[in-house]
Design a protein around this motif. Structure first.
Motif, short mmCIF file in Angstrom:
data_model
loop_
_atom_site.label_atom_id
_atom_site.label_comp_id
_atom_site.label_asym_id
_atom_site.label_seq_id
_atom_site.Cartn_x
_atom_site.Cartn_y
_atom_site.Cartn_z
N ASP A 53 0.81 -1.22 0.00
CA ASP A 53 0.00 0.00 0.00
C ASP A 53 0.84 1.27 0.00
O ASP A 53 0.51 2.24 -0.67
N ASN A 54 1.89 1.29 0.82
CA ASN A 54 2.72 2.48 0.94
C ASN A 54 4.15 2.06 1.28
O ASN A 54 4.44 0.88 1.47
N GLU A 55 5.01 3.06 1.40
CA GLU A 55 6.43 2.79 1.64
C GLU A 55 6.66 2.08 2.97
O GLU A 55 7.48 1.16 3.06
N ALA A 56 5.95 2.47 4.01
CA ALA A 56 6.11 1.86 5.33
C ALA A 56 5.71 0.39 5.31
O ALA A 56 6.40 -0.47 5.87
N LYS A 57 4.59 0.09 4.66
CA LYS A 57 4.14 -1.31 4.57
C LYS A 57 5.13 -2.13 3.73
O LYS A 57 5.40 -3.28 4.02
N LEU A 58 5.66 -1.50 2.68
CA LEU A 58 6.63 -2.19 1.83
C LEU A 58 7.89 -2.53 2.62
O LEU A 58 8.46 -3.61 2.45
N PHE A 81 18.38 -5.01 -2.88
CA PHE A 81 17.26 -4.32 -2.26
C PHE A 81 17.40 -2.81 -2.35
O PHE A 81 16.68 -2.07 -1.72
N LYS A 82 18.35 -2.33 -3.13
CA LYS A 82 18.63 -0.90 -3.22
C LYS A 82 17.82 -0.20 -4.31
O LYS A 82 17.90 1.01 -4.46
N SER A 83 17.06 -0.94 -5.10
CA SER A 83 16.33 -0.30 -6.20
C SER A 83 15.24 0.63 -5.66
O SER A 83 14.75 0.46 -4.55
N LYS A 84 14.87 1.61 -6.46
CA LYS A 84 13.94 2.63 -5.98
C LYS A 84 12.49 2.16 -6.11
O LYS A 84 12.16 1.30 -6.92
N LEU A 85 11.66 2.78 -5.29
CA LEU A 85 10.22 2.48 -5.31
C LEU A 85 9.60 3.15 -6.54
O LEU A 85 10.02 4.22 -6.95
N VAL A 93 2.65 0.86 -4.11
CA VAL A 93 4.04 1.07 -4.53
C VAL A 93 4.67 -0.29 -4.81
O VAL A 93 4.27 -1.31 -4.24
N ARG A 94 5.65 -0.26 -5.72
CA ARG A 94 6.27 -1.52 -6.15
C ARG A 94 7.78 -1.36 -6.10
O ARG A 94 8.31 -0.28 -6.36
#
Length: 164
Positions: A53-58, A81-85, A93-94
């Protein structure tokens, strides 16, 4: 009879990765803080796609996945794991996490340099995306294995095809 040898590779154990992803998905479905969220993990050939749903959940999805990977013995240096959202459909968000398989040219050179600097009587040979180490004594080969495991490399290494 040929000298003892082994191959230094950097590969992800696909069945273990599949198990870690399955366990992470199960935990996400059962956790209270994920109730009603659109969090998911998709395993593809070269990538893991994480959606939430969002950056925090991701970030929570990533934590769950890393925990499951570590418990299954998967080296975390094999994943980027450094790729951007990026924004995804449905206000989500993905993140695409690249799975690194095989050694790159610079990495094979780094392994070869470490082996040569050890002054042990072994011969490193670059063979595409792996490095074959040959030596007369098994003890020397085992020393090289210890040396590579303790080296501060930016990638994971495994040892295959030990012939003694």
């Amino acid at each position: 009879m040929s000298d003892p040898s082994f191959d230094v590779v950097s590969e992800v154990d696909k069945p273990e990765l599949q198990n870690a992803v399955t366990q992470a998905i199960a935990e996400i479905k059962n956790r209270f803080d994920f109730k009603g969220s659109k969090s998911e993990i998709k395993l593809e050939e070269e990538n893991l796609t994480l959606i939430s749903d969002n950056e925090a959940k991701l970030e929570s999805v990533i934590d769950v996945l890393i925990n499951k990977m570590a418990k299954r013995g998967l080296g975390l240096k094999s994943f980027d794991f450094k790729s951007k959202l990026e924004p995804a459909t449905g206000n989500t968000v993905r993140m695409k996490v690249k799975i690194r398989n095989g050694l790159e040219k610079e990495q094979t050179k780094e392994i070869t340099k470490i082996v040569k600097d050890s002054k042990l009587k072994v011969i490193p040979t670059i063979m595409g995306n792996c490095v074959r180490i040959q030596g007369k004594k098994k003890d020397d080969l085992q020393e090289i294995m210890k040396l590579l495991k303790s080296a501060d490399l930016s990638f994971d290494v495994q040892f295959q095809n030990f012939k003694g």
